[in-house]
Design a protein around this motif. Sequence first.
Motif, PDB file in Angstrom:
ATOM      1  N   LYS A  52       0.834  -1.205   0.000  1.00 27.23           N
ATOM      2  CA  LYS A  52       0.000   0.000   0.000  1.00 27.23           C
ATOM      3  C   LYS A  52       0.869   1.256   0.000  1.00 27.23           C
ATOM      4  O   LYS A  52       0.523   2.253  -0.645  1.00 27.23           O
ATOM      5  N   ALA A  53       1.993   1.211   0.716  1.00 29.31           N
ATOM      6  CA  ALA A  53       2.907   2.354   0.742  1.00 29.31           C
ATOM      7  C   ALA A  53       3.506   2.581  -0.640  1.00 29.31           C
ATOM      8  O   ALA A  53       3.620   3.726  -1.101  1.00 29.31           O
ATOM      9  N   ILE A  54       3.879   1.507  -1.339  1.00 29.23           N
ATOM     10  CA  ILE A  54       4.415   1.626  -2.703  1.00 29.23           C
ATOM     11  C   ILE A  54       3.353   2.211  -3.622  1.00 29.23           C
ATOM     12  O   ILE A  54       3.624   3.121  -4.408  1.00 29.23           O
ATOM     13  N   ASP A  55       2.125   1.713  -3.495  1.00 31.30           N
ATOM     14  CA  ASP A  55       1.019   2.222  -4.305  1.00 31.30           C
ATOM     15  C   ASP A  55       0.817   3.717  -4.044  1.00 31.30           C
ATOM     16  O   ASP A  55       0.641   4.506  -4.966  1.00 31.30           O
ATOM     17  N   TYR A  56       0.900   4.103  -2.792  1.00 33.57           N
ATOM     18  CA  TYR A  56       0.758   5.505  -2.413  1.00 33.57           C
ATOM     19  C   TYR A  56       1.853   6.357  -3.058  1.00 33.57           C
ATOM     20  O   TYR A  56       1.591   7.433  -3.596  1.00 33.57           O
ATOM     21  N   LEU A  57       3.098   5.865  -3.005  1.00 31.97           N
ATOM     22  CA  LEU A  57       4.220   6.607  -3.591  1.00 31.97           C
ATOM     23  C   LEU A  57       4.054   6.783  -5.102  1.00 31.97           C
ATOM     24  O   LEU A  57       4.507   7.774  -5.664  1.00 31.97           O
ATOM     25  N   TYR A  58       3.413   5.827  -5.750  1.00 28.40           N
ATOM     26  CA  TYR A  58       3.147   5.925  -7.188  1.00 28.40           C
ATOM     27  C   TYR A  58       1.876   6.721  -7.468  1.00 28.40           C
ATOM     28  O   TYR A  58       1.380   6.725  -8.594  1.00 28.40           O
ATOM     29  N   GLY A  59       1.325   7.357  -6.464  1.00 28.65           N
ATOM     30  CA  GLY A  59       0.114   8.152  -6.645  1.00 28.65           C
ATOM     31  C   GLY A  59      -1.118   7.287  -6.853  1.00 28.65           C
ATOM     32  O   GLY A  59      -2.079   7.697  -7.499  1.00 28.65           O
ATOM     33  N   GLY A  60      -1.099   6.092  -6.304  1.00 26.53           N
ATOM     34  CA  GLY A  60      -2.255   5.179  -6.415  1.00 26.53           C
ATOM     35  C   GLY A  60      -2.340   4.502  -7.769  1.00 26.53           C
ATOM     36  O   GLY A  60      -3.323   3.836  -8.073  1.00 26.53           O
ATOM     37  N   LYS A  61      -1.306   4.640  -8.601  1.00 33.86           N
ATOM     38  CA  LYS A  61      -1.344   4.077  -9.949  1.00 33.86           C
ATOM     39  C   LYS A  61      -0.394   2.886 -10.085  1.00 33.86           C
ATOM     40  O   LYS A  61      -0.092   2.464 -11.193  1.00 33.86           O
TER      41      LYS A  61
END
Length: 143
Positions: A128-137
Amino acid sequence: MPYKNKEDKNKASKRWRLNNLEKYRQAQNNWSAKNRDKKRKSSKDWAGRNREKVKNYYLLYEYGITLETFNILFKKQNGVCAICKKEELGKSLAVDHSHNSGEIRGLLCQDCNRGLGMFKDNIELLKKAIDYLYGGKYNRKSD
């Protein structure tokens, strides 16, 4: 009783301590209570002279590994963090282990070790943190 040499005196002292363990411990505790500053300084001085013994004891107590095993891991990782490959200047790499199994995973720099610790080894939370760093994309189909 006069002793022939220092070795004989040390053997006699050791024998007395073993035969009078409670008395010896009580005397030690009394001295320590009356001489806290001396005791603290003495302990600190000893630790400074015996850094390898202290580190070996710590590693055995905390992780069940010896300093020799730590050094083998360190050499295997070329002295760098297992995640970011950064050399930890002036500090020792931290032993990373599974909090569930206790298994040693490798050695990490302080930043990577703290980062994983903050996420409590929770893989889903890390995703989820990685997803967040990618702006949810973040595309997680490759998982």
